[in-house]
Design an enzyme around this catalytic site. Structure first.
Site, PDB file in Angstrom:
ATOM      1  N   SER A 178     -38.869 182.858  30.125  1.00 52.65           N
ATOM      2  CA  SER A 178     -40.056 183.693  29.883  1.00 52.65           C
ATOM      3  C   SER A 178     -41.401 183.005  30.044  1.00 52.65           C
ATOM      4  CB  SER A 178     -39.983 184.309  28.484  1.00 52.65           C
ATOM      5  OG  SER A 178     -38.973 185.285  28.446  1.00 52.65           O
ATOM      6  N   LYS A 181     -49.614 184.379  23.348  1.00 53.01           N
ATOM      7  CA  LYS A 181     -48.621 185.459  23.415  1.00 53.01           C
ATOM      8  C   LYS A 181     -48.488 186.072  22.022  1.00 53.01           C
ATOM      9  CE  LYS A 181     -43.765 186.112  24.837  1.00 53.01           C
ATOM     10  NZ  LYS A 181     -42.565 185.416  25.358  1.00 53.01           N
ATOM     11  N   SER A 210     -40.831 187.135  29.672  1.00 50.97           N
ATOM     12  CA  SER A 210     -41.453 188.076  28.775  1.00 50.97           C
ATOM     13  C   SER A 210     -42.943 187.822  28.544  1.00 50.97           C
ATOM     14  CB  SER A 210     -40.742 188.042  27.424  1.00 50.97           C
ATOM     15  OG  SER A 210     -40.866 186.764  26.811  1.00 50.97           O
TER      16      SER A 210
END
Lengths: 470, 69
Positions: free
Chosen positions: A181, A82, A157
């Site tokens: 997330s 990420k 997210s």
């Protein structure tokens, strides 16, 4: 071996072939780069792709393995991080053009541990801007799309991580989880996402969102791969003040498939909350499956669940606004409007309200721990709905229409408050072919029981064998 | 201040100015609208009986195990 088969093999499976010399890291990386080229236009999982660097690392891994310098199960395995995990010499945007040219000087601890284990970084994955949202929206680098239906959200997210793992673009990806997330995109994309105990995996070198609730963890296609990733990234890090100085077990040793006698509590309040009927049926069936495997499943009472949203929202908004206050003052106009509004609204939360939420957190934590005196795990849906359409503000959960953000974080927030380990594992599909996730949460630092139960369930079902139609 | 309007528009405008928040009229209208929702949620905290509870100031779950020497 067919390229697509390589891309859908687990890290465990690829690692066994790599060790025996039956496949090369170059072959694996080339297959994944080809898969990314084919699917990326529909998914937009990546912010930065590193084909040359990955191929160079694969060639080095090939030489090392052939020379007997095998580093372990992740040597030669493709990973994606990420884009808030700082990577030395590789730009790290945190999902914002404000940091489009930011190149950290060193790796975060998680990236460094993957690198030391011989894993190969394919690229940096797309994310909701600054990790502040559960849907995978990002106007700066493009919204993320769900591999099972690109018109629907991947979740957030860590949306790029979810879509990349589900579509076979990466074998292992990482996420960070402040209100869900990791688990939200895992459930919506049909993969496994583990939020470890707070303090178990170092946050050092991650762009923070809310210091007291940020949890990094793995997002993968199998529970075994979650255990393999945890074997590499878990453990004490003196550079993270919250890091727990505790021994780290071999998580793969927990994957015995034996859950006889395991006590699993299903909070009644989870099923009284707004919940899509298809999700309810799938989760109930999963609980039945766990029972058939020898677990003792019982209903438990968790009235404090109703306080989770107000406690978590107050803490998250206050901490995020404190975290990004200078950025907001300097570059507020450059932020994605919904993110800017949340950050500005958080500035209005008083210190007294923040501390009231912390008092509530202490009570909530005590109540959840009391439940885990009587059962070994808590179980329920990860999400009350399947993936909604992109940019849709409301969802229908059962008979109630509620805000998308509130719905997607409904079941995940409690374990950010407590810091307990929690996993989402696929447990079914809707009639429209969208994945459904089962959430299992355990006692602090008992990831082993969480993984053991998730693995037993996974192996007894065939949900992991389905692939998105890409 | 009432339950329906946890912050008046005037108080919002004054506080926003003090916090250095500014923007177009539409932006400030939207922020005010969202903030009312946020503060309603925060107000729900008052329903939790926190008598005698000390806030967790540095939250680390205890595992009940000694540190590695």
């Amino acid at each position: 071996m067919d390229e697509l088969e390589i891309c859908y093999m687990s890290a465990g499976g690829l690692g066994r072939l790599l060790r025996q010399g039956e496949i090369s890291p170059v072959e694996i990386v080339e297959a994944h780069l080809s898969r990314i080229r084919d699917t990326e236009p529909a998914l937009n999982s990546f912010i930065t792709l590193l084909p040359e660097e990955a191929l160079a690392a694969a060639r080095q891994a090939e030489r090392d393995i052939r020379a007997g310098r095998y580093r372990g199960p992740l040597h030669g395995i493709p990973v994606g991080l990420k884009d808030l995990f700082h990577t030395g010499g590789i730009r790290t945007t945190s999902g914002s053009r404000i940091f489009d040219t930011f190149v950290p000087s060193e790796d975060c601890t998680v990236a460094a541990r993957f690198r030391e284990a011989g894993a190969i970084l394919l690229g940096k994955l797309n994310m909701h801007q600054f990790a502040y949202g559960p849907t995978g929206e990002n106007p700066d680098y493009g919204h993320m799309h769900n591999p099972w239906n690109p018109e629907l959200v991947s979740g957030g997210s860590s949306g790029g991580s979810g879509s990349a793992a589900a579509a076979g673009q990466c074998t292992i990806t990482t996420g960070s989880d402040t209100g869900g997330s990791i688990r939200i995109p895992a459930a919506l994309c049909g993969i496994v996402g583990l939020k470890p105990t707070y303090g178990r995996v170092s946050r050092h070198g991650l762009t923070p969102l809310a210091w007291s609730m940020d949890h990094p963890g793995p997002m993968v296609r199998t529970v075994e791969d979650a255990a393999l990733a945890m074997n590499v990234i878990a453990g004490y890090d003196p550079q993270d003040v919250a890091s727990a100085n505790l021994p780290v077990p071999d998580y793969t040793a927990a994957l015995t498939s034996d859950i006889r006698g395991l006590r699993i509590g299903a909070p009644r309040q989870y099923f009284d909350a707004p919940l899509d009927p298809e999700v309810r049926r799938s989760v109930n069936a999963a609980l039945g499956q766990l029972e058939a495997l020898g677990a003792e499943v019982r209903e438990v009472d968790f009235p404090e669940f109703q306080d989770a949203a107000s406690i978590s929202t107050t803490m998250l908004m206050a901490e995020a606004s404190a975290c990004f206050r200078d950025l907001l003052a300097r570059d507020g106009a450059s932020l994605y409007e919904p993110v800017r509004l949340r950050l500005e609204a958080g500035l209005f939360i008083s210190a007294a309200d923040y501390l009231r939420a912390q008092q509530g957190r202490a009570l909530f934590d005590r109540a959840a721990r009391r439940l885990l005196d009587d059962v070994d795990l808590l179980a329920g849906p990860t999400e009350p709905v399947t993936a909604p359409p992109l940019l849709q503000q409301q969802v229908l959960a059962g008979e109630q229409e509620i805000g998308t953000v509130a719905a997607l974080t409904q079941y995940t927030r409690p374990y950010n408050i407590t810091g307990f380990p929690a996993i989402s594992v696929p447990c079914g599909f809707s009639a429209e072919g969208m994945p459904i996730g089962l959430q299992l949460a355990g006692r602090p630092f008992d990831e082993e029981t969480v993984l053991r139960a998730a693995h037993a369930y996974e192996q007894a079902t065939e949900w992991r064998l389905r692939r998105p139609p890409l | 201040m009432t339950d329906d309007a946890p912050i008046s528009r005037q108080a919002f405008d004054e506080t926003a100015a003090r916090l250095g928040i500014s923007g177009s009229g539409a932006h400030m209208d939207e922020l005010y609208s969202q903030l009312r929702g946020v503060l309603s949620g925060t107000a729900a905290l008052s329903a939790i009986d926190v008598t005698g509870i000390e806030p967790d100031m540095a939250f680390i779950p205890a595992a009940g195990q000694p540190p590695i020497s």
